[in-house]
Scaffold this active site. Structure first.
Site, mmCIF file in Angstrom:
data_model
loop_
_atom_site.group_PDB
_atom_site.id
_atom_site.type_symbol
_atom_site.label_atom_id
_atom_site.label_comp_id
_atom_site.label_asym_id
_atom_site.label_seq_id
_atom_site.Cartn_x
_atom_site.Cartn_y
_atom_site.Cartn_z
ATOM 1 C CG HIS A 142 -1.788 1.153 1.406
ATOM 2 N ND1 HIS A 142 -3.143 1.105 1.172
ATOM 3 C CD2 HIS A 142 -1.523 2.434 1.802
ATOM 4 C CE1 HIS A 142 -3.660 2.298 1.418
ATOM 5 N NE2 HIS A 142 -2.701 3.122 1.808
ATOM 6 C CD GLU A 143 1.380 3.569 3.734
ATOM 7 O OE1 GLU A 143 1.571 4.638 3.123
ATOM 8 O OE2 GLU A 143 0.354 3.347 4.389
ATOM 9 C CG HIS A 201 0.293 6.235 -0.736
ATOM 10 N ND1 HIS A 201 -0.795 6.754 -1.387
ATOM 11 C CD2 HIS A 201 -0.196 5.601 0.372
ATOM 12 C CE1 HIS A 201 -1.899 6.453 -0.713
ATOM 13 N NE2 HIS A 201 -1.558 5.753 0.347
ATOM 14 C CG HIS A 207 0.413 8.845 -6.901
ATOM 15 N ND1 HIS A 207 -0.807 8.998 -6.256
ATOM 16 C CD2 HIS A 207 0.362 9.698 -7.967
ATOM 17 C CE1 HIS A 207 -1.529 9.886 -6.895
ATOM 18 N NE2 HIS A 207 -0.848 10.343 -7.928
#
Length: 633
Positions: free
Chosen positions: A422-423, A426, A429
């Site tokens: 998940h992290e 980010h 991104h």
């Protein structure tokens, strides 16, 4: 959870006008207390980020803060320069942008040091100093947006066409002009800026009461263990395999909140009244309109989300019935929703998390994979729990000239693996946005941020489900996937519906007492869990749960968790079917950063978040997962 590590003033006031959103510190969805409760195991190594890439030492940070204070003090001298000519406007905005970039560097550095060990007095002082400087920056620029408005759209557009150096600022300038009806004159903006400490105080009061002052009792579990039922203890105890232990944990924990219902109700009421005041001060029809217009989101996004989730509640109720069947419980209760459907005795150490994340995300293409590989092989993360370390996880991608930093608390379990994927979603991104956008357009909205991370969770779930070696292991992963949809899509929408309801109640002039808040929340809690239909029983004392949720002090924030799950489910559904065009469109969303309004960025990729389609895709995913579970059973 996409929550900036700043004080709550940043959630009520635009004090970084060029990069719109402030410090992008994106955390996991499962909320945890701010202060770390877990101690590291004696054998846990320290795997920490290299902060010398920001400043070589603490002395350099202190020097930077001193220079920032001088730079910020000079910003009011720029007042009146924007309208002279296009070149002067560019000079002024470039100077402000340079200050902002250095401010972010100083703030993030202090924040990362503080989160590594929150017990250190010097770190606490550094963060307090950074917050103070951050606040003075906003006050020093109170004149900026009123001055842009005074120039008018015709003159601003003419300057943009004449001066290419204004290209990085064009989106900010035009967005500011769109807010003409809601920005005050300089005196009004300064007045609101000076009132922010008062208007944001409910959050600070709540955190002190909930995290420091409320007395937490001990309970004796069936194992003979004594469990301190603070918020961390509750999070552990509610997942107990023993049903009587879960009931004891729930009944005891929620009774404490019930004892403080009146005080907590007054605090949340003050938060709501502050929001109503600010909406009126800025000439909005409602708090919802203000909050959504700050991200230029149509109200249909919020209302369609709530409507479609309500329409799909039978899918959620089916899940609760299935959960009861698997757990062997005929009369499923609220304290039965947290234990795992199946236990998994499997370890996912750091090397495994890294290897799997790289493998799982290959379908996102070479451009994505190369950035991910670079990030995972660098010293960009603080990985393991340590005494005093902040709990939870987040990614901070605000350092445009450096790289993202990731905080984890890796415990070598499935949740740690999922959080890891998940992290780093980010982080990639931020990498793609920073590479493809100037500093002024790189910082992206939470509305798109969480899609970039939740899609990684979905791809990981499907990867593990497909490769499970036993029926029990497959059931475990399917159960985790179900909980992800329940917790992120349905539960967060329930919070969003409650938040809208209490603000509309206040706007209608009705008082919000603790009892009234429990009444309103209880009605939603029972609706979402099928209480009246006999699906899942909600006891009255559990209707105090609203008091436990800190997100209600973040002002129309939680709905973006649910919309992000929906957007990720929509993209993943097509990605898993091998649609490379959708994959490329998704990468374009990441590259776009904050170069346009987030709703427009997604719409250009083929995803309209104001339509039922993404929300129905999420309900389809949940139904499909249950079909697979029932086939196994």
């Amino acid at each position: 959870m996409a929550l900036a590590n700043l004080n709550s003033a940043t959630l009520k006031q635009r004090i970084l006008p060029l990069a719109m959103a402030a410090v992008t510190a994106v955390a996991t969805f499962a909320w945890q207390p701010t202060v770390a409760q877990a101690e590291a195991k004696p054998s846990t190594p320290v795997v920490a980020w290299d902060l010398t890439e920001i400043y070589p030492n603490l002395a350099a940070w202190h020097d930077a803060i001193a220079e920032l204070e001088k730079s910020i003090a000079s910003l009011p001298e720029l007042k009146g320069s924007l309208g002279k000519n296009a070149g002067t406007m560019a000079d002024t905005l470039e100077q402000i942008s340079g200050v902002q970039k250095e401010l972010l560097r100083a703030y993030v550095y202090a924040n990362l040091i503080m989160d590594a060990d929150q017990r250190v007095a010097e770190s606490q002082a550094m963060l307090a100093k950074a917050r103070s400087v951050y606040s003075s920056y906003g006050q020093a620029l109170a004149w900026l947006e009123p001055e842009i408005l005074s120039l008018g759209a015709k003159k601003v557009n003419k300057f943009i066409k004449r001066e290419e150096r204004l290209e990085p600022f064009d989106f900010y300038l035009l967005s500011t002009l769109e807010q003409a009806d809601h920005l005050l004159d300089e005196q009004g903006e300064q007045l609101l800026a000076s009132a922010m400490d008062v208007l944001t105080s409910p959050n600070q009061i709540y955190e002190l009461l909930a995290n420091a002052d409320m007395p937490w009792p001990d309970v004796m579990l069936s194992t003979g263990e004594t469990l301190l039922l603070n918020q961390a203890g509750y999070a552990r105890g509610r997942s107990s395999a023993n049903r009587e232990d879960r009931k004891l944990v729930f009944d005891t924990f929620w009774q404490v909140w019930d004892d403080y219902q009146d005080s907590l109700g007054q605090i949340l009421n003050t938060e709501v009244q502050a929001n109503v005041f600010l909406a009126k001060a800025r000439n909005y029809d409602s708090v919802l309109q203000q909050q959504l217009e700050e991200e230029h989101l149509p109200e249909d996004v919020y209302r369609t989300l709530v409507k479609e989730v309500n329409n799909s509640l039978p899918v959620l109720h089916r899940y609760f019935a299935l959960r009861g069947r698997i757990l062997g419980i005929d009369d499923i209760r609220y304290y039965d929703i947290y234990p795992s459907l199946v236990e998994l005795d499997k370890t996912f150490d750091l090397d495994t998390s890294k290897r799997m994340t790289l493998e799982v995300l290959k379908p996102l293409g070479d451009e994505y994979y190369s950035r991910l590989e670079t990030a995972l092989n660098a010293n960009w993360a603080h990985v393991y729990p340590q005494p005093g370390k902040r709990s939870g996880a987040y990614m901070n991608g605000s350092l445009y000239d450096v790289h993202p930093f990731v905080l984890l608390n890796h415990n070598d379990d499935y949740e740690s693996l999922s959080t890891y994927a998940h992290e780093w979603g980010h982080a990639v991104h931020s990498m793609l946005a920073n590479e493809n956008q100037p500093f002024e357009k790189a910082d992206y909205s939470t509305f798109t941020a969480e899609i970039a991370s939740i899609i990684n969770e979905i791809l990981l779930e499907e990867y593990l489900i497909e490769r499970a070696e036993t029926k029990e292991e497959k059931l475990f992963y399917l159960g985790q996937a179900l909980e992800s949809v329940r917790g992120t899509f349905y539960r967060q929408t329930m919070f969003a519906e409650f938040e809208l309801l209490i603000h509309e109640t206040a706007e209608a002039g009705e008082p919000l007492t603790g009892a009234k808040l429990s009444e309103l929340y209880g009605e939603l809690l029972k609706k979402y869990h099928g209480h009246d239909e006999g699906v899942l029983k909600i006891d009255d004392v559990y209707t105090n749960e609203w008091a436990y949720i800190p997100h209600f002090y973040y002002d129309f924030y939680v709905f973006q968790y649910a919309t992000s799950m929906a957007g990720a489910a929509w993209f993943a559904e097509q990605l898993l079917a091998g649609d490379t065009a959708v994959r490329d469109a998704f990468i374009d969303v990441l590259k776009a950063g904050g170069s346009d309004h987030p709703y427009n960025i997604l719409k250009q990729a083929g995803l309209d978040m104001a339509t039922p389609e993404p929300y129905q895709a999420t309900a389809r995913r949940m139904a499909d997962i249950m079909d697979r579970i029932e086939a196994l059973l």
